[in-house]
Design a protein around this motif. Structure first.
Motif, PDB file in Angstrom:
ATOM      1  N   ASN A 254      71.946  -5.877  95.619  1.00  0.00           N
ATOM      2  CA  ASN A 254      72.016  -4.644  94.844  1.00  0.00           C
ATOM      3  C   ASN A 254      72.160  -4.989  93.361  1.00  0.00           C
TER       4      ASN A 254
ATOM      5  N   THR B 258      72.395  -2.875  89.652  1.00  0.00           N
ATOM      6  CA  THR B 258      72.492  -1.556  89.025  1.00  0.00           C
ATOM      7  C   THR B 258      72.808  -1.711  87.549  1.00  0.00           C
TER       8      THR B 258
ATOM      9  N   ILE C   4      69.135   1.846  90.080  1.00  0.00           N
ATOM     10  CA  ILE C   4      69.696   1.089  91.200  1.00  0.00           C
ATOM     11  C   ILE C   4      68.537   0.419  91.943  1.00  0.00           C
TER      12      ILE C   4
END
Length: 589
Positions: free
Chosen positions: A538, A540, A582
């Motif tokens: 991930n 972001t 994201i």
């Protein structure tokens, strides 16, 4: 009775002939080995001569001849000499990361041979590469390690030219000088001077005096600086080390300029220009250092006629540098790729040979040995794995070769434009030179990433976590973006596949580039973990975001999605204007 005697005599004759034939074969093998050894030594000597003449592409050709003769995985003096000579070619062509890699391989071989002379030489090379990638503090530690092993010549006759104590002290002094530690710099320059004088090495003596002149000039002790520059110039002229003499003339001119003795300034600058005129093949790096000194003085004193002549000469040398560097860089990189491809080809051939042997054993095992057949099937499985890995590496090597080929074409185009516009439009020429520099750096970074991904994780000197942190912090800190990251402990043990390591790194780098270029964020977050057999990535940011329905996806976004698919996973990008972005990716370990 006569028959038996004749039979015994014939047997004895056959036995004697067999021994004689075996001895002849051993003598022939020994003569062949001696001939190859002599040829390799001649190749090293020829390569050194070309390097002394700054013809590194020609030196590379002779190193390639040695590459073709020496066993790839053999640990020997010749293999060590080949590694260090290759590192030296990379050093003088500003291929610092490649040179550091070769030097580290040389250090591993020196440790395997447990040879103090080679260990000192290895640490000297590694320290030089650290110093040239702006890691002077790290180079100080490495040079000090080398000093624990170094000793004065003469070395045993089987050694060719290697680093000597005065080299290590002189390089350590230069590192301290760059760090502003002038007391330590002068101390080691004096030690370098003593060590060089002890073996009557005139170039080392001249270089040490030049370094001491720089230290005292930086300390504003002009009289001491002038004394050392003068000693260095006299020694260098006597030993025909013209490049060192040129640097010393520049230093003497700086000293006289500080003392406001302008006639002496001109005398020393004229002496330097006389050397440049009489010695057109002088080391260009030293020539440019001298010319920069002359240009600064002529500018200060408003000597317009002399300033124009110095600028024209600097422009000429700069153009020659660009032309030679482009030519030599292409030759050296091509040779490097050929050697890498040769090693990979040998690995594939070895794997294929073992595969053929495995098939033969399988046929024999099927005749009646069931147990051997089962064992052989297991053996064959692992051989197929090795063959698959070798082919993957060969594919990566080919991709790298294609990438470099395209980049070199661009470099040649930029170089040609710079050459055509150097006189008419210097600003445009400088832009082309900047593009050459940026693209060369990008090629080196891509090469370093692919070479890193090809290494087994246990052998990699830099972990995936370290590469991610170093790249992210270096890139985003320039944009005042604070990077937060969470990388699960032991992630390296889950990501052993070279394709996975490469693609994960490139996805992260592409995302970081997009954040740096477009997000206008103040903070970014990266999380890499393994959950239930899946790798979760991930990334972001709190930037301006974007509306995917109103933009045309670029190569960067498509490349990230393609790499996720290559990992048999998927990648999603969620972004809203004004609310950040994201990026989520998941793929099986």
């Amino acid at each position: 009775m006569i028959y038996k005697s004749c039979l015994i005599l014939m047997c004895c004759l056959c036995f004697a002939m067999g021994i004689s034939a075996q001895q002849n074969q051993l003598q022939q093998d020994d003569q062949s080995a001696q001939h190859i050894s002599a040829y390799i030594k001649n190749c090293f000597n020829t390569a050194d001569e070309f390097m002394d003449a700054e013809q590194y592409d020609s030196a590379q050709i002779w190193l390639n001849k040695i590459h073709a003769l020496l066993p790839v995985k053999n640990i020997s003096l010749d293999n060590y000499f080949l590694l260090t000579r290759q590192a030296e070619v990379y050093y003088y062509n500003n291929l610092q990361q490649l040179g550091l890699q070769e030097s580290r391989r040389g250090l591993a071989m020196a440790e395997a041979l447990n040879d103090s002379i080679l260990l000192a030489d290895s640490y000297n090379f590694i320290g030089l590469f650290f110093m040239n990638i702006d890691s002077a503090a790290q180079s100080v530690k490495v040079f000090n390690k080398g000093l624990r092993f170094t000793k004065q010549p003469p070395n045993p006759k089987q050694y060719i030219s290697l680093s000597k104590p005065h080299h290590l002290h002189g390089n350590l002094a230069e590192a301290y000088f760059k760090l502003g530690h002038f007391d330590s710099a002068s101390y080691h320059y004096y030690l370098s001077l003593q060590k060089a004088a002890a073996i009557n090495w005139h170039r080392g003596i001249a270089v040490a005096h030049s370094g001491l002149g720089d230290v005292f000039f930086a300390l504003h002790s002009i009289d001491s600086a002038l004394m050392h520059y003068t000693e260095g110039a006299n020694t260098a002229i006597a030993s025909n080390d013209i490049d060192v003499a040129l640097i010393c003339y520049g230093g003497m001119a700086k000293c006289f300029h500080a003392m406001q003795q302008y006639s002496s300034v001109l005398t020393n600058l004229d002496a330097g220009f006389d050397l440049l005129t009489r010695q057109p093949n002088i080391n260009r790096f030293y020539a440019l250092v001298f010319l920069n000194t002359a240009i600064d003085i002529y500018t200060t004193e408003k000597e317009l006629h002399r300033l124009v002549a110095a600028l024209e000469l600097k422009s000429k040398i700069g153009k020659e540098n660009i032309d030679d560097n482009n030519r030599q860089l292409q030759t050296i990189l091509n040779a490097s790729m050929q050697n890498e491809k040769r090693i990979l080809t040998l690995q594939v051939s070895e794997a294929e040979r073992k595969q053929e042997l495995a098939n033969t054993r399988l046929i024999l095992a099927l005749i009646g040995f069931t147990f051997l057949a089962i064992g052989f099937l297991v053996y064959r499985y692992f051989q197929n794995q090795k063959l698959a890995v070798s082919k993957i590496r060969q594919k990566i090597s080919q991709d790298l070769h294609d990438d470099i080929g395209a980049s070199l074409s661009s470099l040649q185009i930029y170089g040609a434009i710079a050459e055509k516009t150097l006189t008419e439009d210097p600003d445009k020429a400088m832009k082309m030179i900047k593009k050459i520099s940026d693209q060369s750096k990008q090629v080196m970074e891509n090469m370093n990433d692919i070479v890193w991904s090809m290494k087994p994780h246990a052998m990699a000197t830099v972990s995936l976590e370290a590469k991610i942190k170093n790249y992210g912090v270096e890139l985003l800190s320039d944009k005042n973006i604070l990077l937060h990251y969470h990388i699960a402990a032991g992630i390296e043990h889950h990501l052993k596949d070279m394709i996975a390591r490469k693609n994960i790194l490139l996805i992260i780098k592409e995302a970081m580039n997009n954040i740096a270029k477009y997000s206008k964020a103040t903070e970014a977050y990266l999380e890499l973990s393994v959950i239930n057999g899946n790798c979760i990535l991930n990334i972001t940011d709190n930037g301006v975001g974007f509306n995917r329905t109103t933009i045309t996806p670029g190569n960067g976004l498509m490349n990230m999605e393609r790499r996720a698919l290559e990992l048999k996973g998927k990648l999603s990008i969620e972004s809203t204007a004004g609310q950040g972005t994201i990026i989520r990716s998941i793929f099986p370990v």
